[in-house]
Structure formats: structure tokens, C-alpha cells
Design an enzyme around this catalytic site. Structure first.
Site, PDB file in Angstrom:
ATOM      1  N   THR A 185       0.870  -1.186   0.000  1.00 34.15           N
ATOM      2  CA  THR A 185       0.000   0.000   0.000  1.00 34.15           C
ATOM      3  C   THR A 185       0.899   1.227   0.000  1.00 34.15           C
ATOM      4  O   THR A 185       1.936   1.230   0.672  1.00 34.15           O
ATOM      5  CB  THR A 185      -0.904   0.071   1.245  1.00 34.15           C
ATOM      6  N   GLU A 329      -5.636  -3.921   0.501  1.00 32.49           N
ATOM      7  CA  GLU A 329      -5.836  -5.024   1.448  1.00 32.49           C
ATOM      8  C   GLU A 329      -6.981  -5.940   1.024  1.00 32.49           C
ATOM      9  O   GLU A 329      -7.182  -6.998   1.607  1.00 32.49           O
ATOM     10  CB  GLU A 329      -6.174  -4.450   2.845  1.00 32.49           C
ATOM     11  N   LYS A 439     -12.709  18.621  11.011  1.00 30.38           N
ATOM     12  CA  LYS A 439     -13.464  18.742  12.271  1.00 30.38           C
ATOM     13  C   LYS A 439     -13.566  20.216  12.621  1.00 30.38           C
ATOM     14  O   LYS A 439     -12.580  20.864  12.936  1.00 30.38           O
ATOM     15  CB  LYS A 439     -12.748  17.977  13.377  1.00 30.38           C
ATOM     16  N   TRP A 444     -18.426  17.452  11.910  1.00 26.55           N
ATOM     17  CA  TRP A 444     -17.615  16.959  10.801  1.00 26.55           C
ATOM     18  C   TRP A 444     -18.061  17.596   9.489  1.00 26.55           C
ATOM     19  O   TRP A 444     -19.247  17.780   9.248  1.00 26.55           O
ATOM     20  CB  TRP A 444     -17.747  15.433  10.666  1.00 26.55           C
TER      21      TRP A 444
HETATM   22  P1  AMP Z   1      -5.388   1.880  -2.092  1.00 29.03           P
HETATM   23  O1  AMP Z   1      -5.166   0.764  -1.149  1.00 29.03           O
HETATM   24  O2  AMP Z   1      -4.172   2.667  -2.396  1.00 29.03           O
HETATM   25  O3  AMP Z   1      -6.110   1.429  -3.308  1.00 29.03           O
HETATM   26  O4  AMP Z   1      -6.344   2.929  -1.355  1.00 29.03           O
HETATM   27  C1  AMP Z   1      -7.549   2.533  -0.769  1.00 29.03           C
HETATM   28  C2  AMP Z   1      -8.331   3.744  -0.365  1.00 29.03           C
HETATM   29  O5  AMP Z   1      -8.702   4.515  -1.507  1.00 29.03           O
HETATM   30  C3  AMP Z   1      -9.632   3.447   0.322  1.00 29.03           C
HETATM   31  O6  AMP Z   1      -9.467   3.120   1.678  1.00 29.03           O
HETATM   32  C4  AMP Z   1     -10.408   4.740   0.109  1.00 29.03           C
HETATM   33  O7  AMP Z   1     -10.044   5.714   1.053  1.00 29.03           O
HETATM   34  C5  AMP Z   1      -9.931   5.168  -1.259  1.00 29.03           C
HETATM   35  N1  AMP Z   1     -10.923   4.779  -2.266  1.00 29.03           N
HETATM   36  C6  AMP Z   1     -10.933   3.689  -3.046  1.00 29.03           C
HETATM   37  N2  AMP Z   1     -12.014   3.678  -3.850  1.00 29.03           N
HETATM   38  C7  AMP Z   1     -12.719   4.784  -3.568  1.00 29.03           C
HETATM   39  C8  AMP Z   1     -13.950   5.355  -4.044  1.00 29.03           C
HETATM   40  N3  AMP Z   1     -14.668   4.792  -5.002  1.00 29.03           N
HETATM   41  N4  AMP Z   1     -14.371   6.514  -3.490  1.00 29.03           N
HETATM   42  C9  AMP Z   1     -13.645   7.122  -2.523  1.00 29.03           C
HETATM   43  N5  AMP Z   1     -12.489   6.645  -2.044  1.00 29.03           N
HETATM   44  C10 AMP Z   1     -12.029   5.498  -2.560  1.00 29.03           C
END
Ligand code: AMP
Length: 555
Positions: A185, A329, A439, A444
Site C-alpha cells: 500500500t 488489502e 473537524k 464533521w
Molecule cells: P489503495 O489501497 O491505495 O487502493 O487505497 C484505498 C483507499 O482509496 C480506500 O481506503 C479509500 O479511502 C480510497 N478509495 C478507493 N475507492 C474509492 C472510491 N470509489 N471513493 C472514494 N475513495 C475510494
């Protein structure tokens, strides 16, 4: 009684190569468009497995890739896991020290690298040679003419590496829990965290996402992942497309909007996928260029929130947006925003409101939403809390990171760090990342919501909102906006806060609007608020003066 085989990837390719032998795999490479079919592809994966075995690779060894989307990279997708080794895709856009940390942590034995990324990789190696001690072979993704003049040693080109090998390989029967993939990640803070994907995780992710409740991929689809193959296996699409027997299209190194548009037209792509910034780029390109999107039926947009305005624009172009949410994940897909039966009849406003949500969990995943008092929230579309998920393709730990495990997992649940509401129909809506939520006066403010609203303005190309420290209200929202070239900035600076005020509680109105040339992006193409926060940490912003009586919490 268990089934007669475990859940592994290889039967997907076995089937495609026999039942769809002539279906094409097309890729844009440094040498132009290259194409072959599943029958040839299967042979090449066997050649690759033989070459790796000759190089001493054994079950459980990790093989890293530093590559864009193309057919050779795709060959590692089945070749490496199906011999029992582990495919570790590496994001080349990460800072050098992260690339070094990742390779050292994973102890990759072979690294496949694109010619255009070899110099960057060599830079990371020279910065910290010890981190690359495990690497016994660098393989450049091309033929002998593609060997770059960089100090990666020993180095061989891919075609020489696999060229003389047999097209037969005695694939082993693997156990479902055999590690098959790995991705780190990008982690906005701290070191990247490794997530391992077992054979059965990738299998179950494939089976869930191939369904209509997932992405609904079929044999007559032409699938082009614009999302990089180093970003969670291009959201699993190379596996899902193979399971379906669909045609694959790979857009190659650093594709521009013109490349994406050209491939959609030339290869008659029906389904593509990527983060919103890719589609902002395509839509902008289409303002000045004629593009024929008539073959394109659907786009999967995820990774960041798909603005409702984008979903509407693609609808006008005859393209359905499937808004998907997921995480590294989670292999990565969790939810997709499909309408339920009957909702098609709803008026446009209600329909788009639903489709802009992150949607319904795909079959196989369970979730709960836990509020600050550790209670499960009500599904009323208003209460919010942290989203916890569990399911067959969701990991239960990070690789060698006990302190992160303690923080992010609890009793088999992954605590996503995403703050969501759930409506009575079960659609989740992401309010914010827990760390991005603003915040203000004890209440929020959703930065995601504000961003979507701002990006709906015709003269706004990109917008992001961050909370800045405020003496009285703790934090106040400030908007960072990339205006369209023709926009009148003075007018926009007045209009945008008013637009927000008309739609939301008065105290959601941004205190200031800052015009910038580009929103900084992370290595996966998402808006990088951390960079903006650092860059503007000493800046004095206008104080928007929240009016008395409209104070946070009073509405
Ligand atoms: P990654 O592991 O780098 O793919 O990042 C995952 C994170 O991307 C998630 O926990 C979200 O915060 C964000 N994310 C993924 N898909 C979306 C979506 N459709 N809308 C908003 N945030 C998203």
C-alpha cells in the site's frame, strides 16, 4: 469433503486457451502495437515459467515487476503464480527509498523492469545497493535492442530470457493458501505495508468480480485496464478478463489521453477502468478532439470518489460508470454502485445520488460500521462511523508489520480507515478518509462531498479540500482549485463558496479558495492532500467568518 482441487488461478487460463484460443491480447509497447492470442499467451507463460525455473526460482520465491501495462507484464501474471512463485508488482512512481525498502522487505530474487523505468530503478539501486542484495537477475521487458545503458547487473532482455524455452510446463497442483501475489500500500504515512494475496484470495476475487453484481465481465467484452498493473493487479482485471475469455487491451507505458482514446477506438474497447484523474484527462481531451466512444459500454471508476458530475457526463456520452470502492488489502474490490431493480424508474436526481455512492458490497463480503462509541451505526444514510470489512479476498495481516496489524485488524475484521454512512437500501457512502475529515466546531465536514460539488462547476478542472487549523473552530475547510483555462478566477472565487453555501450547512462554506495549476497526485494517481498540507503549512488563509447563528453544530 473438500473439492477435488484447491482454488487457484491456473484453470482460468487453461480454459481461455482452449475455449477462446483465438481471442486477442493487444498491447501498446515501446515498439508499437503488438498482438497475439490466448493460445500463444499460454505458450509464453510456460516459456517464462521454464526460464524462471532454469534461473533457480522455486515455490514461494518472490519475483518483482517494475512495469507498465503490457503483454509481457501480463505473462508474469499467470506464469509466476502458476509455477508456485509469488508475483510482486512494484509501483515505479514511488520515491526511490520506498522502492528500495519494498524490494528488501519482499526479498525479490528476480526483477522485471520496463526499458523506460530502468533508469529510475537503477537510481534506487545506486542509492541503497544493500536493499537490492536479494536480486539475482534483472530482466528488461523487450528484446535485445531494448537493453538500456544503465548499471543493473546482471541484466538480460525478456525475449532472450524466455525465447529458447519449451512451450510445455508441468504446472503443479497448488494449495489455495499458496502465496501468489503481493502489493504494497502506498501508505500516506510511514513505510509502505506489504499485502500478500494467496491463490484462493485471487481466485475468489475473480469469481466475485466477474458476476453482474461485481463488474460483469463476459466473453464478448474487450477490456482495457487503464489502472496500472502495479496498482493492486490492475484491480484484478487481467485475471477476471481471462476467466471470462474476454479480449485484453493494455495501454503501455505512460499512456496519454490520446493513447487511451486511440485504443478505445481502434480496438473497440467495451470496458475500461481507472482512477478519476484518468477520466478527467480524457474528458478534457475530448473538448478539443473528436473521439468515437461508441464501442465503450462501461467504465469502472474507483480508487477515489467518482464525482457525480463525471457519472452524468459519461452517461450523456452513452457510457455507464460503475463506481467501485476497494483497497490494496482487499485484492482490491469491495463494493460497486449498481442500481437495484426498480431504481431505474426513479427520477434522475435520486438515481445519480445512489450511483455516486460507493455502493453495495459484492457477494462474499460482510461489513459493519462502528462509531466513535464503538457501537454499530444505524443504516439511515446519516449516522457515520468507520467501515470494517471481512471476506475471502480480504487480508488478515500485513507482511512482517505486527504494529500495523494491531492497529488495522480486529477479530478478523479489517478496519478500513474510511468513514461511511449506510442508507436503508445498504449502499455505503464514503464521507472521508478518517484522517482527511474536517473537524470544525466539534462537527464533521466531508471533504469528499465538497470536492465533488466543486468539481461539478463547469469552470473547475480539479478541486480538493483540506482542513486548516483555526483558532476558534479547530479546523476550517479551504478549497484548492484548478480552474479551466478560460475561467474568470475572480468570479469563480466568489461563486464557489456561494455554491457550497446554497447546498450545505453554512459552516461548510470554504473559508478560502486557492487557485493552483495542478493538484499534487500520489503514486497511484489520487489527490495527495499531504503535499498540499505541507506546502501551505505557513500560509495565512482568509478567515471566512462563520456567521453567528450558523456556527458548526447549530444547524
Ligand atoms: P489503495 O489501497 O491505495 O487502493 O487505497 C484505498 C483507499 O482509496 C480506500 O481506503 C479509500 O479511502 C480510497 N478509495 C478507493 N475507492 C474509492 C472510491 N470509489 N471513493 C472514494 N475513495 C475510494
Amino acid at each position: 469433503m473438500p473439492g477435488s482441487t484447491d482454488q487457484t488461478l491456473r484453470p482460468f487460463l487453461w480454459r481461455a486457451a482452449r475455449m477462446f484460443p483465438d481471442v486477442e491480447i493487444v498491447s501498446r509497447t515501446h515498439d508499437g502495437i503488438e498482438r497475439y492470442d490466448y493460445a500463444a499467451y499460454e505458450n509464453r507463460t510456460a516459456q517464462l515459467a521454464n526460464a524462471l525455473r532454469d534461473a533457480g526460482i522455486e515455490r514461494g520465491d518472490r519475483i518483482g515487476t517494475v512495469c507498465w501495462n503490457h503483454h509481457r507484464h501480463f505473462e508474469t501474471y499467470f506464469g509466476v503464480p502458476s509455477m508456485g512463485a509469488q508475483l510482486h508488482t512494484i509501483n515505479p512512481l514511488l520515491p526511490d527509498e520506498h522502492v528500495g525498502y519494498i524490494v528488501e522487505n519482499a526479498a525479490d530474487r528476480v526483477l522485471f523492469v520496463d526499458p523506460s523505468l530502468a533508469e529510475k530503478l537503477a537510481g534506487a539501486v545506486s542509492e541503497d545497493p544493500d536493499a537490492f542484495e536479494s536480486v539475482e537477475q534483472y530482466v528488461v521487458m523487450g528484446d535485445e535492442d531494448s537493453i538500456p545503458d544503465v548499471p543493473l547487473d546482471p541484466m538480460v532482455d525478456y525475449e532472450s530470457f524466455v525465447g529458447d524455452e519449451s512451450t510445455a510446463y508441468d504446472w503443479p497442483q497448488l494449495a489455495g493458501e499458496q502465496p501468489a501475489g503481493m502489493c504494497y500500500t502506498s501508505g500516506t504515512t510511514g513505510r509502505p505495508k506489504g499485502v500478500e494475496y494467496t491463490q484462493e484470495m485471487l481466485w475468489s476475487h475473480t469469481m466475485a468480480t466477474i458476476t453482474p453484481q461485481g463488474l460483469g465481465i463476459d466473453a464478448d467484452d474487450v477490456v482495457m485496464p487503464a489502472v496500472p498493473m502495479f496498482h493492486v493487479n490492475a484491480w484484478g482485471m487481467p485475471f477476471t478478463s481471462t476467466a471470462a475469455g474476454a479480449k485484453h487491451v493494455y495501454p503501455g507505458p505512460s499512456p496519454t489521453p490520446a493513447d487511451i482514446a486511440g485504443l478505445i477506438e481502434d480496438e473497440e474497447v467495451t470496458l475500461t477502468a481507472g482512477v478519476p484523474t484518468v477520466w478527467i484527462g480524457l474528458l478534457e481531451y475530448m473538448e478539443d478532439n473528436e473521439v468515437d466512444l461508441s464501442s465503450l459500454e462501461r467504465i469502472v471508476i474507483g480508487g477515489s470518489a467518482a464525482p457525480e458530475s463525471m457519472i452524468r457526463r459519461f452517461d450523456d456520452l452513452g457510457v455507464e460508470v460503475m463506481h467501485a470502492w476497494g483497497m490494496t488489502e482487499m485484492s482490491p474490490i469491495g463494493s460497486v454502485s449498481h442500481l437495484k431493480p426498480g431504481m431505474e424508474e426513479w427520477n434522475a436526481e435520486r438515481r445519480y445520488e445512489k450511483r455516486a455512492k460507493q455502493g453495495l458490497m459484492v457477494p462474499g463480503i460482510e461489513f459493519q460500521v462502528i462509531d466513535e462509541g464503538s457501537e454499530e451505526i444505524e443504516w439511515n444514510g446519516e449516522d457515520f462511523g468507520e467501515l470494517w470489512v471481512r471476506g475471502p479476498w480480504i487480508t488478515t495481516e500485513y507482511y512482517e508489520r505486527p504494529e500495523a496489524n494491531e492497529e488495522d485488524f480486529e477479530e478478523g475484521w479489517l478496519k478500513t480507515g474510511d468513514v461511511v454512512t449506510v442508507d436503508p437500501e445498504g449502499y455505503i457512502k464514503l464521507v472521508d478518509r478518517a484522517k482527511d475529515v474536517i473537524k470544525s466546531g466539534g462537527e464533521w465536514i466531508s471533504s469528499v462531498e465538497l470536492e465533488n460539488e466543486l468539481m461539478a462547476h463547469d469552470d473547475v478542472a480539479e478541486a480538493t479540500v483540506i482542513g486548516v487549523p483555526h483558532e476558534r473552530w479547530q479546523e476550517r475547510p479551504v478549497a484548492f482549485v484548478v480552474p479551466d483555462e478560460r475561467a474568470d478566477r475572480n468570479a469563480l472565487a466568489e461563486e464557489l463558496p456561494e455554491m457550497i453555501e446554497a447546498e450545505y450547512p453554512k459552516w461548510w462554506r470554504p473559508d478560502d479558495v486557492v487557485f493552483i495549476d495542478e493538484v499534487p497526485k500520489t503514486a497511484t494517481g489520487k489527490f495527495d492532500k499531504k503535499v498540499l498540507r505541507e506546502e501551505y503549512s505557513d500560509e495565512e488563509f482568509a478567515d471566512g467568518q462563520v456567521p453567528e447563528g450558523a456556527a458548526p453544530g447549530s444547524e
